[in-house]
Enzyme design. Structure first.
Site, PDB file in Angstrom:
ATOM      1  N   ASN A  29       0.786  -1.198   0.121  1.00 28.68           N
ATOM      2  CA  ASN A  29       0.043   0.094  -0.077  1.00 28.68           C
ATOM      3  C   ASN A  29       0.852   1.363  -0.079  1.00 28.68           C
ATOM      4  O   ASN A  29       0.418   2.381  -0.273  1.00 28.68           O
ATOM      5  CB  ASN A  29      -0.987  -0.049   1.272  1.00 28.68           C
ATOM      6  CG  ASN A  29      -2.054  -1.090   1.013  1.00 28.68           C
ATOM      7  OD1 ASN A  29      -2.525  -1.151  -0.145  1.00 28.68           O
ATOM      8  ND2 ASN A  29      -2.350  -2.172   2.103  1.00 28.68           N
ATOM      9  N   ARG A  68      -4.505   8.642  -0.629  1.00 30.50           N
ATOM     10  CA  ARG A  68      -5.341   8.353   0.565  1.00 30.50           C
ATOM     11  C   ARG A  68      -5.009   8.697   1.990  1.00 30.50           C
ATOM     12  O   ARG A  68      -3.641   8.627   2.097  1.00 30.50           O
ATOM     13  CB  ARG A  68      -6.109   7.062   0.872  1.00 30.50           C
ATOM     14  CG  ARG A  68      -7.047   6.784  -0.648  1.00 30.50           C
ATOM     15  CD  ARG A  68      -7.949   5.624  -0.282  1.00 30.50           C
ATOM     16  NE  ARG A  68      -8.409   5.238  -1.686  1.00 30.50           N
ATOM     17  CZ  ARG A  68      -9.873   5.950  -2.091  1.00 30.50           C
ATOM     18  NH1 ARG A  68     -10.296   6.742  -1.241  1.00 30.50           N
ATOM     19  NH2 ARG A  68     -10.242   5.585  -3.263  1.00 30.50           N
ATOM     20  N   HIS A  75       4.203  -6.076  11.019  1.00 27.39           N
ATOM     21  CA  HIS A  75       3.645  -6.608  12.487  1.00 27.39           C
ATOM     22  C   HIS A  75       3.138  -8.207  12.327  1.00 27.39           C
ATOM     23  O   HIS A  75       2.543  -8.734  13.286  1.00 27.39           O
ATOM     24  CB  HIS A  75       2.167  -5.900  12.619  1.00 27.39           C
ATOM     25  CG  HIS A  75       2.421  -4.296  12.275  1.00 27.39           C
ATOM     26  ND1 HIS A  75       3.378  -3.504  12.980  1.00 27.39           N
ATOM     27  CD2 HIS A  75       1.876  -3.474  11.356  1.00 27.39           C
ATOM     28  CE1 HIS A  75       3.056  -2.394  12.629  1.00 27.39           C
ATOM     29  NE2 HIS A  75       2.308  -2.333  11.691  1.00 27.39           N
ATOM     30  N   ASP A  84      13.241 -13.596   8.728  1.00 27.54           N
ATOM     31  CA  ASP A  84      13.952 -14.959   8.311  1.00 27.54           C
ATOM     32  C   ASP A  84      14.738 -14.217   6.904  1.00 27.54           C
ATOM     33  O   ASP A  84      15.988 -14.488   7.076  1.00 27.54           O
ATOM     34  CB  ASP A  84      13.282 -15.993   8.033  1.00 27.54           C
ATOM     35  CG  ASP A  84      12.774 -16.578   9.167  1.00 27.54           C
ATOM     36  OD1 ASP A  84      13.223 -16.543  10.525  1.00 27.54           O
ATOM     37  OD2 ASP A  84      11.944 -17.685   9.049  1.00 27.54           O
ATOM     38  N   HIS A 142       9.347   3.739   9.663  1.00 22.30           N
ATOM     39  CA  HIS A 142       7.585   3.971   9.605  1.00 22.30           C
ATOM     40  C   HIS A 142       7.381   5.452   9.238  1.00 22.30           C
ATOM     41  O   HIS A 142       8.020   6.208  10.331  1.00 22.30           O
ATOM     42  CB  HIS A 142       7.157   3.461  10.677  1.00 22.30           C
ATOM     43  CG  HIS A 142       7.361   1.900  10.708  1.00 22.30           C
ATOM     44  ND1 HIS A 142       6.714   0.749  10.054  1.00 22.30           N
ATOM     45  CD2 HIS A 142       8.380   1.056  11.409  1.00 22.30           C
ATOM     46  CE1 HIS A 142       7.179  -0.287  10.149  1.00 22.30           C
ATOM     47  NE2 HIS A 142       8.130  -0.192  11.153  1.00 22.30           N
TER      48      HIS A 142
HETATM   49  O1  CA2 Z   1       3.946   4.208   9.001  1.00 25.07           O
HETATM   50  C1  CA2 Z   1       4.376   3.515   8.441  1.00 25.07           C
HETATM   51  O2  CA2 Z   1       5.032   3.603   7.532  1.00 25.07           O
HETATM   52  C2  CA2 Z   1       3.544   1.828   8.400  1.00 25.07           C
HETATM   53  O3  CA2 Z   1       4.493   1.164   7.809  1.00 25.07           O
HETATM   54  C3  CA2 Z   1       2.579   2.252   7.058  1.00 25.07           C
HETATM   55  C4  CA2 Z   1       1.811   0.783   7.202  1.00 25.07           C
HETATM   56  C5  CA2 Z   1       1.127   0.201   8.194  1.00 25.07           C
HETATM   57  O4  CA2 Z   1       0.531  -0.817   8.047  1.00 25.07           O
HETATM   58  C6  CA2 Z   1       2.118   0.326   9.398  1.00 25.07           C
HETATM   59  O5  CA2 Z   1       1.351   0.041  10.582  1.00 25.07           O
HETATM   60  C7  CA2 Z   1       2.896   1.507   9.432  1.00 25.07           C
HETATM   61  C8  CA2 Z   1       0.673   1.098   6.033  1.00 25.07           C
HETATM   62  C9  CA2 Z   1       1.043   1.890   4.609  1.00 25.07           C
HETATM   63  C10 CA2 Z   1      -0.275   2.181   3.911  1.00 25.07           C
HETATM   64  O6  CA2 Z   1      -0.151   3.394   3.374  1.00 25.07           O
HETATM   65  C11 CA2 Z   1      -1.096   3.868   2.716  1.00 25.07           C
HETATM   66  C12 CA2 Z   1      -0.684   5.318   2.127  1.00 25.07           C
HETATM   67  C13 CA2 Z   1      -1.673   6.004   1.585  1.00 25.07           C
HETATM   68  C14 CA2 Z   1      -2.847   5.572   1.731  1.00 25.07           C
HETATM   69  C15 CA2 Z   1      -3.009   4.430   1.992  1.00 25.07           C
HETATM   70  C16 CA2 Z   1      -2.259   3.608   2.745  1.00 25.07           C
END
Ligand code: CA2
Length: 142
Positions: free
Chosen positions: A10, A17, A80, A87, A100
Site C-alpha cells: 500500500n 489516501r 506486524h 528470516d 515507518h
Molecule cells: O507508518 C508506516 O510507514 C507504516 O509502515 C505504514 C503501513 C502500516 O500498516 C504500518 O502499520 C505503518 C501502511 C501503509 C499504507 O500506506 C498508505 C498510504 C496511503 C494511503 C493508504 C495507505
C-alpha cells in the site's frame, strides 16, 4: 556504497489516501527525495515496492546477489505479521534500518509489534519521509 530501499504493501498509495496519517506527497515524490539525497552522497540506490510478501522476500534475497551494503525497509503492514521477512533479513545479514512514516507506537496496539525490528540495526518511526533519509545516513555512517 549500494543501498536497497524496499517498501511494502500500500505504500504505492502514498498521497492518494489518508493524507492525515501519511502526508500529501506521493510514492514518486518519496523516491525522488531519497534519490536526490543518495546522488549528493555518491550512494547507488535501488528502489523496490510490492504488495506481496513473497516478492519482498525475493527482493531481500536479491540484495545479497546485487552486493548491497545496506537495506532501508518499510515493510508496511507486514511489519506486524511477517516472520518470512525477518528470516529473509537474517539470511542475507545485510545491515538493515526499519522505517515507518507514522508513529506506530501511538496508533493501534497491534502496530506496536514488529518482527523486523528484531533484526534491524535501527528503527525510525514517525519522522515522515525524512525517516528514509535518516536511515540512509545511518547506514552510511556504519
Ligand atoms: O507508518 C508506516 O510507514 C507504516 O509502515 C505504514 C503501513 C502500516 O500498516 C504500518 O502499520 C505503518 C501502511 C501503509 C499504507 O500506506 C498508505 C498510504 C496511503 C494511503 C493508504 C495507505
Amino acid at each position: 556504497m549500494k543501498i536497497l530501499v524496499l517498501n511494502g504493501p500500500n505504500l504505492n498509495m502514498l498521497g492518494v489516501r489518508e493524507p492525515d496519517i501519511y502526508g500529501k506527497k506521493t510514492y514518486t515524490d518519496l523516491i525522488g527525495m531519497i534519490k536526490e539525497h543518495c546522488d549528493s552522497k555518491g550512494i547507488e540506490v535501488i528502489f523496490k515496492q510490492s504488495n506481496h510478501e513473497g516478492d519482498l522476500v525475493d527482493y531481500i534475497q536479491q540484495a545479497l546477489f546485487d552486493k548491497c551494503d545496506g537495506i532501508v525497509i518499510n515493510p508496511g503492514a507486514y511489519t506486524h505479521t511477517s516472520v518470512a521477512l525477518l528470516d529473509a533479513l537474517k539470511a542475507v545479514a545485510i545491515p538493515t534500518v526499519e522505517v515507518h512514516i507514522s508513529d506506530v507506537d501511538s496508533r493501534e496496539e497491534f502496530r506496536k509489534t514488529s518482527y523486523v525490528s528484531l533484526i534491524a540495526k535501527k528503527t525510525i518511526k514517525g519522522h515522515g519521509f525524512d525517516g528514509y533519509v535518516e536511515a540512509v545516513d545511518f547506514l552510511c555512517a556504519l
